[in-house]
Design an enzyme around this catalytic site. Structure first.
Site, PDB file in Angstrom:
ATOM      1  N   HIS A 123       0.872  -1.181   0.000  1.00  0.00           N
ATOM      2  CA  HIS A 123       0.000   0.000   0.000  1.00  0.00           C
ATOM      3  C   HIS A 123       0.913   1.238   0.000  1.00  0.00           C
ATOM      4  O   HIS A 123       2.023   1.185   0.545  1.00  0.00           O
ATOM      5  CB  HIS A 123      -0.839  -0.052   1.275  1.00  0.00           C
ATOM      6  CG  HIS A 123      -1.885   1.002   1.401  1.00  0.00           C
ATOM      7  ND1 HIS A 123      -1.600   2.285   1.794  1.00  0.00           N
ATOM      8  CD2 HIS A 123      -3.222   0.954   1.217  1.00  0.00           C
ATOM      9  CE1 HIS A 123      -2.721   2.972   1.842  1.00  0.00           C
ATOM     10  NE2 HIS A 123      -3.723   2.198   1.488  1.00  0.00           N
ATOM     11  N   ASP A 200       3.362  -3.904   7.990  1.00  0.00           N
ATOM     12  CA  ASP A 200       2.077  -3.212   7.857  1.00  0.00           C
ATOM     13  C   ASP A 200       0.987  -4.249   8.134  1.00  0.00           C
ATOM     14  O   ASP A 200       0.718  -5.120   7.310  1.00  0.00           O
ATOM     15  CB  ASP A 200       1.990  -2.658   6.427  1.00  0.00           C
ATOM     16  CG  ASP A 200       0.621  -2.086   6.109  1.00  0.00           C
ATOM     17  OD1 ASP A 200      -0.317  -2.275   6.899  1.00  0.00           O
ATOM     18  OD2 ASP A 200       0.486  -1.464   5.037  1.00  0.00           O
ATOM     19  N   GLN A 203      -4.338  -5.016   7.332  1.00  0.00           N
ATOM     20  CA  GLN A 203      -5.364  -5.977   6.877  1.00  0.00           C
ATOM     21  C   GLN A 203      -5.249  -7.316   7.594  1.00  0.00           C
ATOM     22  O   GLN A 203      -6.026  -8.227   7.312  1.00  0.00           O
ATOM     23  CB  GLN A 203      -5.251  -6.205   5.355  1.00  0.00           C
ATOM     24  CG  GLN A 203      -5.449  -4.963   4.518  1.00  0.00           C
ATOM     25  CD  GLN A 203      -6.871  -4.416   4.558  1.00  0.00           C
ATOM     26  OE1 GLN A 203      -7.788  -5.037   5.101  1.00  0.00           O
ATOM     27  NE2 GLN A 203      -7.077  -3.240   4.005  1.00  0.00           N
ATOM     28  N   LYS A 226     -10.260  -0.393  10.898  1.00  0.00           N
ATOM     29  CA  LYS A 226     -10.477  -1.588  10.071  1.00  0.00           C
ATOM     30  C   LYS A 226     -10.815  -2.804  10.924  1.00  0.00           C
ATOM     31  O   LYS A 226     -10.993  -3.900  10.409  1.00  0.00           O
ATOM     32  CB  LYS A 226      -9.231  -1.878   9.234  1.00  0.00           C
ATOM     33  CG  LYS A 226      -8.934  -0.823   8.171  1.00  0.00           C
ATOM     34  CD  LYS A 226      -7.818  -1.286   7.279  1.00  0.00           C
ATOM     35  CE  LYS A 226      -7.155  -0.180   6.502  1.00  0.00           C
ATOM     36  NZ  LYS A 226      -7.959   0.383   5.435  1.00  0.00           N
ATOM     37  N   CYS A 365      -4.877   2.462  -3.549  1.00  0.00           N
ATOM     38  CA  CYS A 365      -3.623   3.007  -3.004  1.00  0.00           C
ATOM     39  C   CYS A 365      -2.457   2.043  -3.243  1.00  0.00           C
ATOM     40  O   CYS A 365      -1.549   1.945  -2.398  1.00  0.00           O
ATOM     41  CB  CYS A 365      -3.734   3.337  -1.507  1.00  0.00           C
ATOM     42  SG  CYS A 365      -5.024   4.510  -1.155  1.00  0.00           S
TER      43      CYS A 365
HETATM   44  N1  C6P Z   1      -6.334   0.548   2.984  1.00  0.00           N
HETATM   45  C1  C6P Z   1      -8.174   0.117   1.491  1.00  0.00           C
HETATM   46  O1  C6P Z   1      -9.282   0.352   1.025  1.00  0.00           O
HETATM   47  P1  C6P Z   1      -4.864   3.988   7.078  1.00  0.00           P
HETATM   48  O2  C6P Z   1      -5.491   4.775   5.994  1.00  0.00           O
HETATM   49  O3  C6P Z   1      -3.602   4.638   7.591  1.00  0.00           O
HETATM   50  O4  C6P Z   1      -5.817   3.599   8.164  1.00  0.00           O
HETATM   51  O5  C6P Z   1      -4.433   2.593   6.432  1.00  0.00           O
HETATM   52  C2  C6P Z   1      -3.531   2.603   5.371  1.00  0.00           C
HETATM   53  C3  C6P Z   1      -3.301   1.212   4.886  1.00  0.00           C
HETATM   54  C4  C6P Z   1      -2.056   0.655   5.039  1.00  0.00           C
HETATM   55  N2  C6P Z   1      -1.809  -0.610   4.664  1.00  0.00           N
HETATM   56  C5  C6P Z   1      -2.754  -1.385   4.122  1.00  0.00           C
HETATM   57  C6  C6P Z   1      -2.424  -2.789   3.742  1.00  0.00           C
HETATM   58  C7  C6P Z   1      -4.044  -0.861   3.927  1.00  0.00           C
HETATM   59  O6  C6P Z   1      -4.975  -1.635   3.392  1.00  0.00           O
HETATM   60  C8  C6P Z   1      -4.312   0.473   4.305  1.00  0.00           C
HETATM   61  C9  C6P Z   1      -5.658   1.082   4.047  1.00  0.00           C
HETATM   62  C10 C6P Z   1      -7.674   0.950   2.633  1.00  0.00           C
HETATM   63  O7  C6P Z   1      -7.468  -0.794   1.067  1.00  0.00           O
HETATM   64  C11 C6P Z   1      -7.812   2.411   2.358  1.00  0.00           C
HETATM   65  S1  C6P Z   1      -6.747   2.943   1.068  1.00  0.00           S
END
Ligand code: C6P
Length: 408
Positions: A123, A200, A203, A226, A365
């Site tokens: 991401h 990271d 997910q 999430k 993203c």
């Molecule tokens: N992915 C998706 O629809 P934030 O925005 O900081 O809470 O999370 C960022 C992020 C980082 N790593 C992974 C693997 C992610 O999936 C995400 C967020 C969302 O896939 C919003 S782009």
């Protein structure tokens, strides 16, 4: 085999009773953000109704209560991921956690003779901060490639997990492919080469037991929103020995010990990394969320999400012109990305929305991953503990409608 009591569990999420465009809501976008159970919504409002004050400051009763709420949340999160609470830093989200590691760990340590390694499936949150560090320090940044099946390529792992690599930045579960990466094994391999690992976990934590003592990762970031928690709060776990050595990321109130006009000494960890008034209500909500997930049972949630992924992968394979991305369904967690031949994902998403089915369409993203898949965008359905097979059937019916409209 024990399974989730879906009718009862779905009643915990008030939003699932909503109707969208005249249809019952079918929410298949939990990878973007999950829905919230009543206990989380209540925890936030109870905090504001009966415990609201600033933390770590007041000598008054409410101040103490708010501090208990906040520090109690830290302890609950630490228990949830089996980690030392001194290593649990509250941040806004995964993105901020990863930026903290990039700027406070990597930037002061790396130079032109060093290398950071990430993967093509990252991401942007686990990619752009490392590009910044590369530009700031002159270090190299290279990427583990992925196979046609959406797994990490073993040859490039072997080539890159060695000197001069100093840091491996890797996602635990891909938000596009759903691939579950073998983090524990990669941490072991990296550590043998003296490489620090930053994971990271955005997910992963919502769907599976993440035991940081077992995984051994040096840094691990995830977002509350999430995993049934509120937006605005996330977690960066850092090994306490590393956090101790690091300079602060943001500076100001709360993160200090002694301040004179000339200089400042830092508070102890994790407070050194929590400048300013934190998201106390968010912490109360996150505590309720981890309590809810733990009570429901992470193993049950994982097998439920896996069963839905398998069911959906099978059902989608029958839809004419549909191509799925990523490894076989049993190696994915809760996520299916696909394209319908010749139809733009935004059109797919828009027509599904008319049927009450919420999915995400776009690059998610992950623009470099899209390029490596040879597409500009995909449609993504993502499942969580409150989804059921009827909702997958609604998705399949909706895709039938898309095909009918576009191929008429
Ligand atoms: N992915 C998706 O629809 P934030 O925005 O900081 O809470 O999370 C960022 C992020 C980082 N790593 C992974 C693997 C992610 O999936 C995400 C967020 C969302 O896939 C919003 S782009």
């Amino acid at each position: 085999m024990e399974t989730l009591d879906l009718p009862r569990l779905r009643r915990d999420f008030p939003i699932l009773a909503e109707r969208v465009n005249g249809h019952p809501l079918v929410y298949l976008d939990s990878a973007a953000t999950s829905q919230k159970p009543e206990v989380v919504i209540d925890a936030i409002s109870t905090y504001y109704r009966s415990a609201n004050a600033n933390v770590h400051r007041g000598v008054h009763a409410l101040g103490e209560l708010a501090t208990e709420v906040y520090e109690g949340a830290r302890q609950s999160v630490a228990d949830f991921i089996n980690a030392d609470p001194r290593g649990v830093v509250f941040v806004r989200n995964t993105t901020e956690g990863l930026n903290l590691v990039a700027q406070a760990y990597a930037r002061p340590r790396l130079g032109p003779s060093d290398r950071i390694v990430a993967t093509v499936m990252e991401h942007h949150a686990n990619l752009v901060p490392w590009q910044q560090v590369r530009d700031q320090t002159g270090c190299r940044l290279e990427f583990i490639s992925i196979t046609d099946q959406g797994r990490l390529d073993e040859d490039s792992i072997g080539r890159l997990l060695q000197a001069p690599t100093r840091l491996l930045a890797i996602t635990h579960v891909s938000n596009v492919l759903g691939t579950i990466n073998p983090v524990r094994e990669l941490v072991e391999r990296a550590h043998r080469e003296g490489i620090v690992v930053c994971v990271d976990g955005a997910q992963a934590v919502p769907h599976m037991t993440v035991d940081l003592a077992e995984l051994g990762a040096d840094f691990y970031a995830f977002s509350g929103h999430k995993m049934c928690g509120p937006t605005g709060i996330g977690v960066l776990y850092g090994r306490p020995e590393l956090l101790e050595e690091m300079p602060p990321f943001l500076t100001g109130g709360s993160m200090i010990s002694v301040v004179t006009l000339e200089r400042t000494t830092w508070n102890e960890i994790p407070h050194k990394f929590e400048a300013g008034t934190p998201d106390i209500a968010g912490a109360a909500g996150l505590r309720a969320a981890v309590g809810y997930l733990a009570k429901t049972g992470l193993d049950l949630i994982r097998s439920h999400d896996q069963e839905l992924t398998d069911y959906a992968a099978e059902a989608l394979s029958e839809v004419p012109g549909l191509r799925q991305y990523g490894p076989p369904a049993n190696e994915r967690l809760g996520i299916i990305s696909f394209n319908l031949d010749g139809i733009h994902p935004h059109d797919v998403g828009t027509i599904l929305d008319r049927e009450g089915v919420a999915v995400r369409a776009g690059h998610h993203c992950c623009q470099p991953l899209m390029r490596s898949l040879g597409v500009a965008a995909t449609t993504r359905a993502s499942f969580y503990l409150y989804n059921d097979k009827d909702e997958v059937d609604a998705l399949v019916r909706g895709l039938g409608e898309v095909n009918r409209i576009f191929r008429a």
